[in-house]
Design a protein around this motif. Sequence first.
Motif, PDB file in Angstrom:
ATOM      1  N   THR A  58       0.812  -1.224   0.000  1.00  0.00           N
ATOM      2  CA  THR A  58       0.000   0.000   0.000  1.00  0.00           C
ATOM      3  C   THR A  58       0.839   1.265   0.000  1.00  0.00           C
ATOM      4  O   THR A  58       0.322   2.357  -0.214  1.00  0.00           O
ATOM      5  N   GLN A  59       2.150   1.119   0.252  1.00  0.00           N
ATOM      6  CA  GLN A  59       3.074   2.260   0.387  1.00  0.00           C
ATOM      7  C   GLN A  59       2.562   3.252   1.432  1.00  0.00           C
ATOM      8  O   GLN A  59       2.628   4.466   1.246  1.00  0.00           O
ATOM      9  N   HIS A  60       2.066   2.707   2.537  1.00  0.00           N
ATOM     10  CA  HIS A  60       1.527   3.534   3.625  1.00  0.00           C
ATOM     11  C   HIS A  60       2.198   3.139   4.929  1.00  0.00           C
ATOM     12  O   HIS A  60       2.042   2.008   5.403  1.00  0.00           O
ATOM     13  N   PHE A  61       2.963   4.084   5.516  1.00  0.00           N
ATOM     14  CA  PHE A  61       3.604   3.854   6.805  1.00  0.00           C
ATOM     15  C   PHE A  61       2.635   4.302   7.898  1.00  0.00           C
ATOM     16  O   PHE A  61       2.169   5.442   7.889  1.00  0.00           O
ATOM     17  N   LYS A  97      10.634   0.687  13.910  1.00  0.00           N
ATOM     18  CA  LYS A  97      12.057   0.636  13.610  1.00  0.00           C
ATOM     19  C   LYS A  97      12.451  -0.730  13.043  1.00  0.00           C
ATOM     20  O   LYS A  97      13.376  -0.825  12.222  1.00  0.00           O
ATOM     21  N   LEU A  98      11.744  -1.768  13.471  1.00  0.00           N
ATOM     22  CA  LEU A  98      11.997  -3.095  12.911  1.00  0.00           C
ATOM     23  C   LEU A  98      11.645  -3.102  11.422  1.00  0.00           C
ATOM     24  O   LEU A  98      12.391  -3.647  10.595  1.00  0.00           O
ATOM     25  N   PHE A  99      10.525  -2.469  11.075  1.00  0.00           N
ATOM     26  CA  PHE A  99      10.181  -2.360   9.657  1.00  0.00           C
ATOM     27  C   PHE A  99      11.227  -1.529   8.911  1.00  0.00           C
ATOM     28  O   PHE A  99      11.573  -1.827   7.761  1.00  0.00           O
ATOM     29  N   GLU A 100      11.742  -0.488   9.566  1.00  0.00           N
ATOM     30  CA  GLU A 100      12.762   0.339   8.934  1.00  0.00           C
ATOM     31  C   GLU A 100      13.990  -0.491   8.542  1.00  0.00           C
ATOM     32  O   GLU A 100      14.628  -0.228   7.512  1.00  0.00           O
ATOM     33  N   TYR A 190       6.605   7.542   5.065  1.00  0.00           N
ATOM     34  CA  TYR A 190       7.389   7.477   6.299  1.00  0.00           C
ATOM     35  C   TYR A 190       7.780   8.874   6.781  1.00  0.00           C
ATOM     36  O   TYR A 190       7.745   9.173   7.975  1.00  0.00           O
ATOM     37  N   LEU A 191       8.130   9.773   5.847  1.00  0.00           N
ATOM     38  CA  LEU A 191       8.664  11.079   6.212  1.00  0.00           C
ATOM     39  C   LEU A 191       7.590  12.113   6.541  1.00  0.00           C
ATOM     40  O   LEU A 191       7.809  12.994   7.372  1.00  0.00           O
ATOM     41  N   LYS A 192       6.462  12.031   5.890  1.00  0.00           N
ATOM     42  CA  LYS A 192       5.455  13.087   6.009  1.00  0.00           C
ATOM     43  C   LYS A 192       4.494  12.826   7.176  1.00  0.00           C
ATOM     44  O   LYS A 192       4.131  11.687   7.459  1.00  0.00           O
ATOM     45  N   GLY A 193       4.100  13.907   7.832  1.00  0.00           N
ATOM     46  CA  GLY A 193       3.124  13.797   8.912  1.00  0.00           C
ATOM     47  C   GLY A 193       3.687  13.301  10.228  1.00  0.00           C
ATOM     48  O   GLY A 193       2.942  12.797  11.073  1.00  0.00           O
ATOM     49  N   ARG A 194       4.985  13.434  10.427  1.00  0.00           N
ATOM     50  CA  ARG A 194       5.602  12.974  11.671  1.00  0.00           C
ATOM     51  C   ARG A 194       5.339  13.975  12.794  1.00  0.00           C
ATOM     52  O   ARG A 194       5.255  15.189  12.564  1.00  0.00           O
ATOM     53  N   ILE A 220      16.622   4.520   8.748  1.00  0.00           N
ATOM     54  CA  ILE A 220      16.931   4.890   7.364  1.00  0.00           C
ATOM     55  C   ILE A 220      17.374   6.345   7.228  1.00  0.00           C
ATOM     56  O   ILE A 220      17.772   6.772   6.137  1.00  0.00           O
ATOM     57  N   SER A 221      17.341   7.117   8.310  1.00  0.00           N
ATOM     58  CA  SER A 221      17.678   8.541   8.223  1.00  0.00           C
ATOM     59  C   SER A 221      19.109   8.796   7.732  1.00  0.00           C
ATOM     60  O   SER A 221      19.318   9.683   6.900  1.00  0.00           O
ATOM     61  N   PRO A 222      20.127   8.061   8.214  1.00  0.00           N
ATOM     62  CA  PRO A 222      21.490   8.329   7.733  1.00  0.00           C
ATOM     63  C   PRO A 222      21.650   8.141   6.224  1.00  0.00           C
ATOM     64  O   PRO A 222      22.262   8.973   5.558  1.00  0.00           O
TER      65      PRO A 222
END
Length: 273
Positions: A58-61, A97-100, A190-194, A220-222
Amino acid sequence: MPASDPTLTNPTDVQDAIRGLKVGKAPGPDGIPNRALKHLPLSAVSLLVVLFNAIFRTQHFPAAWKHALVFSILKPGKDPALSSSYRPISLLDKIGKLFEKILLSRILCYLSGSGLLRDDQFGFSPKHCTAIQLARLVERVSKNFYEKRLTGAVFLDVVKAFDTVRVDGLLYKITILNFPSYLVKTISSYLKGRTFDTSYQTTTSASRRMGAGVAQGGIISPILFSLYVNDMPSPSGHVELALSAGDTAVIATSLQRALLVKYLEIYLSDLER
């Protein structure tokens, strides 16, 4: 941006990711410690596989995993009355974070197969480390010294590097790098709406939205930051770069001091543009 079917995960991938977790880490907002994840039965791991694959499809985090708890830790020897004396520690949900970790493996697999990440970037890159980068710098200086050449360098440090990332700019950059569409859309979600809230002693702030930046403490941030600065201008033959995430060394070689300064100034002008 090429369309592609997502590369799904399986119980072996998830179990390997769980084995790599450190038990001493503090739990995030979900209250789940890594020690508990290490004792999950196979039936629970199978449910995580179903959940993670649904995210890829779904590409939905999930929004529940986008919240961070931020604690302020006083730096040794610093004045407690100054806000700059504190180091913020960001805690994220452990399942997220496990999914990351699974998502990171997909990003690194694509990068290793495409050769997109620049060779002079040693920050958080596969089979690279800061010790090797330091060895490159020492070798360059030693060789120049032996050949009676001058070495000059400018060292740049991006203050609060992860917080400076413009999300739309990052997404644009990985799109033009031809990342698979499912990865771009999953990273975007993942990035939006944090959101985040901060705690100090017994007080907790109201929740706030992140206006920019990649997640502090994110797996995944680095690599996302490395991709964000991946389009730095390539140096000329007299200049080379040594990159490690938000730290950059611009190194020039010449027989003449005036030319050494000129080479550095030319590159810095290109970088500024």
